[in-house]
Structures are given as structure tokens and as C-alpha cells.
Motif scaffolding. Structure first.
Motif, short mmCIF file in Angstrom:
data_model
loop_
_atom_site.label_atom_id
_atom_site.label_comp_id
_atom_site.label_asym_id
_atom_site.label_seq_id
_atom_site.Cartn_x
_atom_site.Cartn_y
_atom_site.Cartn_z
N TRP A 39 0.88 -1.17 0.00
CA TRP A 39 0.00 0.00 0.00
C TRP A 39 0.91 1.22 0.00
N GLY A 40 1.05 1.84 -1.17
CA GLY A 40 2.00 2.94 -1.29
C GLY A 40 3.41 2.41 -1.13
N ASP A 41 4.18 2.99 -0.20
CA ASP A 41 5.53 2.52 0.07
C ASP A 41 5.59 1.56 1.25
N GLU A 42 4.44 1.29 1.88
CA GLU A 42 4.40 0.41 3.04
C GLU A 42 3.67 -0.89 2.72
N TYR A 43 3.66 -1.78 3.72
CA TYR A 43 3.03 -3.09 3.57
C TYR A 43 2.12 -3.33 4.76
N ILE A 44 0.94 -3.90 4.50
CA ILE A 44 -0.03 -4.13 5.55
C ILE A 44 -0.47 -5.59 5.56
N ASN A 45 -0.96 -6.03 6.71
CA ASN A 45 -1.62 -7.32 6.84
C ASN A 45 -3.11 -7.07 6.75
N GLU A 46 -3.72 -7.48 5.64
CA GLU A 46 -5.14 -7.17 5.41
C GLU A 46 -6.06 -7.81 6.44
N ASP A 47 -5.59 -8.85 7.10
CA ASP A 47 -6.43 -9.57 8.06
C ASP A 47 -6.41 -8.93 9.45
N ARG A 48 -5.68 -7.84 9.60
CA ARG A 48 -5.53 -7.24 10.92
C ARG A 48 -6.00 -5.79 10.94
N ALA A 49 -7.16 -5.54 10.37
CA ALA A 49 -7.73 -4.19 10.38
C ALA A 49 -8.30 -3.88 11.76
N ILE A 50 -8.09 -2.64 12.20
CA ILE A 50 -8.62 -2.17 13.47
C ILE A 50 -9.76 -1.20 13.19
N LYS A 51 -10.91 -1.44 13.78
CA LYS A 51 -12.05 -0.56 13.58
C LYS A 51 -11.81 0.77 14.28
N THR A 138 -10.56 -1.09 -3.00
CA THR A 138 -10.28 -1.63 -1.67
C THR A 138 -9.51 -2.94 -1.69
N ARG A 139 -9.65 -3.74 -2.73
CA ARG A 139 -8.99 -5.05 -2.73
C ARG A 139 -7.49 -4.94 -2.99
N GLU A 140 -7.07 -4.00 -3.78
CA GLU A 140 -5.64 -3.86 -4.10
C GLU A 140 -5.01 -2.66 -3.43
N LYS A 141 -5.81 -1.87 -2.70
CA LYS A 141 -5.31 -0.69 -2.01
C LYS A 141 -4.62 0.28 -2.97
N LYS A 142 -5.23 0.46 -4.12
CA LYS A 142 -4.69 1.38 -5.12
C LYS A 142 -5.63 2.56 -5.30
N GLY A 143 -5.04 3.75 -5.49
CA GLY A 143 -5.83 4.95 -5.68
C GLY A 143 -6.00 5.30 -7.14
N TYR A 144 -7.16 5.83 -7.50
CA TYR A 144 -7.47 6.22 -8.88
C TYR A 144 -8.26 7.52 -8.87
N THR A 145 -8.31 8.17 -10.03
CA THR A 145 -9.14 9.35 -10.22
C THR A 145 -10.37 8.97 -11.02
N VAL A 146 -11.53 9.36 -10.52
CA VAL A 146 -12.79 9.03 -11.19
C VAL A 146 -12.96 9.95 -12.41
#
Length: 332
Positions: A39-51, A138-146
Motif C-alpha cells: 500500500w503505497g511505500d508500506e506493507y499491511i496485513n489485510e487480516d488485521r484491520a482495526i475498527k 479496496t482489494r488492491e489498495k490502489k488509488g485512482y481518479t474518477v
């Protein structure tokens, strides 16, 4: 078979230090990507989201992810007689990534039900709201312009270019089962080489956070030292032998001859005291030091056009850096 060093043409011997370091960092990013989502320059664990929740337990409509920032560096040790001997060190930092849980489909439903025939008036209203906005897949954590909203098609009715399947079938082949395959519109975004990409609205979120949420980020999206300390151990666990999927090597980094030590490198540091915070000309009480952002909404940033303000520049640097290098940065 396996990974082999690559040298520039018509040269002998090992690579330059800068080239070697860039090579190691490229391998590091690849190794992290085998276990975590980039995600950008970092890496995340998708299974560990905090509400994201306020202090009173109210849902803020966001997910908070622990994002690992990793980078190799070179450390030369002054206490060693041969100062040219260097060590490869891994620096790990923990940052927060925020993603809204309210999808574009949820927002559009507030204008008109997305499983109905949209009126021209509501279509225009939705387009004014979203075209030109930055969104996230949301699935690939990539940003786009509509760049558009397609109200004539749904994921089930719209075929994928150059394929004999619908978008619903395409996403299903990727392991994504859509909840609302018949709902419109499809979100049109720009991909590589300005190529249009059609995304289901249920898989897209806006990136702009509400002001009330942004004000609470210092409290809900910051990590204490013990959490950052734990992140170092977690990253090391990801990078030890057999942690990656590289075949017959026990992991990408070990395949390149890079193995992490279990010990850490101690670094001397000075703790700076909390500076005096002033908002709207009034000192911020110590009890509000962790949540001073709301006070800035009352600040008065008006300045006198004929008066100048002198700013003192402070540069923090490693003591091993040469004075000339630090001075060049300061003079900028």
C-alpha cells in the motif's frame, strides 16, 4: 537456477555500494510483498484491520491498518580499525493507513437506490459529486481518479474488453464475489497509460475523511513505543528462512545470502521534551497535548502584509554524517 548478481557490462568485481544497497532494497520489497499487501511505500496485513472508534465507542466509518515501512541501510562502525567494513542494517517503522468503510455504493444509495433506473437529475448530481475525486480500490489498495459513472451498465451486464466474460465473472475468477452484481453505476477510473478501468461501486471508497474524523486521528491512529517495538519482531518473522514462497531457497533474502540476526543494534538517542503548544494565541494545556488538533479550528492565522516572520531552522542528523553534507541541507 536461483538468484545471481548482475554487474554492469565491461566491468569486473563487486557493485558500487549504492548499487548494492539499491539491489538489497529491491529484494526486500519483493520479500515483503510475498507475505503482505503493498500500500503505497508500506506493507499491511489485510487480516488485521482495526475498527476506528471514538472515545465513546462510536464507529467512525474507517479501518486502521498497521503499515510496515522497511528499508536496508549501510552502517560503518567507527570503533573498528578498518572503517571500510560496513554492516547491512534493517530499519523498521510502523505507520497507520486509513481506509473508509463506507463505499461509493453506500453514498450513491443516499441519492437514489442503486438497483433502480436513475433519473437524469440524480445522475448529474452523482457525477458532480464524484467525477474528479480520488478513490481507492479496496482489494488492491490502489488509488485512482474518477473520470465517469456508467449508469447504463452493472457488473453483470458490462463485458470485460477483449474477454468473453462479464465484470461479475471476472471478479469472481479473482476470488471476489460481488454482493450487488446488478446495481449501477460502474465507476470509471484511469489506469496505466490513461486506460479506462470499470470498477463495481461496492469495491470503491472515497479517500477524503470527514473533518471530525481527521481531528481524532492523533488519538486513534498513532502507535505507542511498545507497539512499534513489537512490529520489529513481526517483520523479522516475515523475513526469516521459509517465511516466503520462493522455491528451494527458504525465502528470497536467504537465497541472496541475506540473513537477519536475532539481536538488535542499539542506538543512542536523546528524548526531547514536549514543546509549548499555542493555538489561537492560547497555550494548550498539558492534558490536551495528545488531542490539540481541535483547538486549531479556533486559531487566527491572519498576518500583517508588511511584517515578516523569522523562522529558526533546525536539522536533526546522524553524528556520523560529514559537516559539509549537513550544511548543504541546512542552506537549502
Amino acid at each position: 537456477a536461483g538468484h545471481q548478481p548482475v554487474y554492469p557490462p565491461k566491468t569486473d568485481g563487486p557493485a558500487m555500494l549504492e548499487t548494492f544497497l539499491a539491489y538489497c532494497n529491491t529484494a526486500l520489497q519483493r520479500a515483503m510483498g510475498e507475505r503482505l499487501r503493498k500500500w503505497g511505500d508500506e506493507y499491511i496485513n489485510e487480516d488485521r484491520a482495526i475498527k476506528g472508534q471514538s472515545r465513546d465507542g462510536r464507529d467512525l466509518g474507517i479501518d486502521i491498518f498497521e503499515a510496515y515501512s522497511c528499508k536496508f541501510g549501510i552502517l560503518r562502525r567507527n570503533e573498528v580499525k578498518d572503517a571500510s567494513k560496513a554492516r547491512l542494517i534493517l530499519t523498521v517503522d510502523l505507520r497507520a493507513k486509513i481506509m473508509r468503510t463506507v463505499t461509493v455504493l453506500d453514498v450513491l444509495n443516499n441519492i437514489q437506490s442503486t438497483d433502480s433506473n436513475w433519473s437524469q437529475q440524480n445522475q448529474s448530481r452523482a457525477k458532480r459529486q464524484w467525477i474528479g475525486e480520488r478513490v481507492m480500490y479496496t482489494r488492491e489498495k490502489k488509488g485512482y481518479t474518477v473520470v465517469g459513472l456508467d449508469f447504463d451498465n452493472s457488473p453483470r451486464s458490462l463485458p470485460v474488453p477483449e474477454k468473453s466474460i462479464s465484470h461479475e465473472e471476472y471478479f469472481k475468477s479473482k476470488g471476489i464475489t460481488l454482493k450487488y452484481p446488478d446495481h449501477v453505476p460502474m465507476i470509471v477510473v484511469l489506469g496505466r497509460q490513461d486506460r479506462e478501468i470499470f470498477l463495481p461501486a461496492e469495491l470503491v471508497t472515497g479517500t477524503e475523511l470527514d473533518t471530525s474524523v481527521r481531528e481524532q486521528l492523533p488519538m486513534i491512529a498513532s502507535f505507542k513505543p511498545e507497539t512499534r517495538n513489537k512490529a520489529i519482531d513481526q517483520v523479522r518473522d516475515y523475513l526469516v528462512p521459509a517465511a516466503q514462497s520462493t522455491r528451494n531457497a527458504g525465502g528470497l533474502l536467504p537465497a541472496l545470502g541475506i540473513r537477519l540476526e536475532s539481536s538488535r543494534l542499539p542506538v543512542a538517542a536523546k528524548i526531547l521534551g514536549m514543546p509549548s503548544l499555542v493555538a489561537a494565541g492560547v497555550p494548550v494545556p498539558a492534558r490536551n497535548a495528545e488531542n490539540w488538533a481541535p483547538l486549531l479550528s479556533k486559531s487566527n492565522f491572519r498576518v500583517a502584509a508588511n511584517n515578516g516572520t523569522t523562522l529558526n531552522v533546525v536539522v536533526f542528523h546522524n553524528s556520523m554524517l560529514r559537516t559539509s553534507d549537513v550544511t548543504s541541507v541546512y542552506n537549502r
